[in-house]
Design an enzyme around this catalytic site. Structure first.
Site, PDB file in Angstrom:
ATOM      1  N   PRO A 162       1.760  -9.434   3.192  1.00 33.85           N
ATOM      2  CA  PRO A 162       0.782  -9.231   2.104  1.00 33.85           C
ATOM      3  C   PRO A 162       1.344  -8.602   0.827  1.00 33.85           C
ATOM      4  CG  PRO A 162       0.529  -7.505   3.726  1.00 33.85           C
ATOM      5  CD  PRO A 162       1.579  -8.447   4.267  1.00 33.85           C
ATOM      6  N   CYS A 205       3.398  -1.253   8.507  1.00 32.72           N
ATOM      7  CA  CYS A 205       1.968  -0.995   8.255  1.00 32.72           C
ATOM      8  C   CYS A 205       1.155  -2.280   8.267  1.00 32.72           C
ATOM      9  CB  CYS A 205       1.801  -0.276   6.913  1.00 32.72           C
ATOM     10  SG  CYS A 205       2.543   1.369   6.872  1.00 32.72           S
ATOM     11  N   HIS A 206       1.594  -3.296   7.518  1.00 28.17           N
ATOM     12  CA  HIS A 206       0.840  -4.544   7.420  1.00 28.17           C
ATOM     13  C   HIS A 206       1.725  -5.772   7.527  1.00 28.17           C
ATOM     14  CE1 HIS A 206      -1.596  -1.440   5.392  1.00 28.17           C
ATOM     15  NE2 HIS A 206      -2.617  -2.048   6.011  1.00 28.17           N
ATOM     16  N   GLY A 207       2.976  -5.584   7.953  1.00 31.28           N
ATOM     17  CA  GLY A 207       3.832  -6.715   8.260  1.00 31.28           C
ATOM     18  C   GLY A 207       4.452  -7.418   7.078  1.00 31.28           C
ATOM     19  N   LEU A 223       0.810  -1.217   0.000  1.00 32.91           N
ATOM     20  CA  LEU A 223       0.000   0.000   0.000  1.00 32.91           C
ATOM     21  C   LEU A 223       0.844   1.269   0.000  1.00 32.91           C
ATOM     22  CD1 LEU A 223      -2.891  -0.970   2.445  1.00 32.91           C
ATOM     23  CD2 LEU A 223      -2.978  -0.836  -0.034  1.00 32.91           C
TER      24      LEU A 223
END
Length: 270
Positions: free
Chosen positions: A249, A234-236, A216
């Protein structure tokens, strides 16, 4: 064209002749016919013959006034035919000479004008297109920011430095021999976005990637994560020391920009 005075004179003569003729329509024989009809008396043969004779005479006069050549000429004697000689080409004034014989000069002139107009039009179109394309080109300050020169001697071995390039973070990592060996030994069949380490670097000691997570768009942290490369909090998403996605991700590896080494101590990105 007929002058106003000429028109007035012709109309006056025509009006007088017409009035005189119309007045003569009230001839004695006609008066006798009207009088006899009004009193209810029977018509005499002599009266009828006289009326017919006088009527023919009056009709003949009216025809002479209205349709004689003299009357027609009276209203058109001052008409002048326009002379356009001053506006004609000298090579077409002669009525006995064919216009095709004098057309060569006119055709040459037409071809010359057409050719000159075409050349001017093409040059104008070229100028407009060139200016339009130039207006869309990057300005000098933008071109200056499109490349960045980095001194590699300022980056210690095993460390990563972040630079700003084209509004994005740029990671420049000085790898150790251990990191180089580990990344080259990775089985690319196990990778989500398969790429060998040699395909992502020009010099094995230096890894140069954009610091933008492919998930992202967050900015990863250098020298962190499960694989010792980069970690996006942010999202690993975890990246290795070659910038390849190994866990999390993010679908793709970190982007490698174009760069070159003018010497062993300098790299130019862009």
């Amino acid at each position: 064209m007929m002058s106003i005075a000429g028109r007035s004179g012709a109309l006056s003569l025509y009006s007088q002749a017409t009035k005189h003729t119309v007045k003569s329509l009230v001839f004695p024989g006609a008066k006798d016919l009207v009088s006899a009809a009004g009193k209810g008396e029977s018509l005499r043969l002599s009266t009828l013959v006289r009326a017919v004779t006088e009527l023919r005479h009056v009709t003949r006069k009216l025809d002479i006034v209205t349709s004689s050549p003299g009357a027609v000429r009276l209203g058109h004697t001052d008409i002048k035919i326009p002379d356009f000689t001053d506006y004609r080409r000298s090579d077409v004034v002669d009525p006995n000479k064919s216009s095709q014989e004098s057309g060569e000069a006119r055709r040459t002139f037409s071809y010359l004008i057409t050719g000159a107009s075409t050349v001017v039009g093409i040059y104008a179109a070229k100028t407009v297109v060139s200016q339009f394309v130039s207006s869309m080109s990057a300005s000098a300050d933008v071109l200056a920011l499109s490349k960045i020169e980095i001194k590699l001697g300022d980056i210690p071995e095993g460390k990563n430095m972040t630079f700003k390039w084209r509004g994005k973070p740029l990671f420049v990592r000085h790898r150790t021999e251990k990191e180089i060996t580990a990344e080259e030994a990775v089985n690319i069949g196990e990778l989500r976005d398969p790429q060998h380490d040699k395909d992502r670097v020009v010099n094995p000691k230096w890894v140069i990637v954009l610091g933008v997570c492919t998930h992202l768009g967050c900015v990863p942290i250098a020298n962190a994560g499960d694989f010792g490369g980069y970690y996006c909090p942010c999202h690993g998403s975890h990246y290795d020391a070659s910038g390849r996605i190994r866990k999390g991700p993010a679908p793709l590896n970190l982007e490698v920009p174009y760069y070159e080494f003018p010497d062993d101590d300098t790299v130019i990105v862009g």
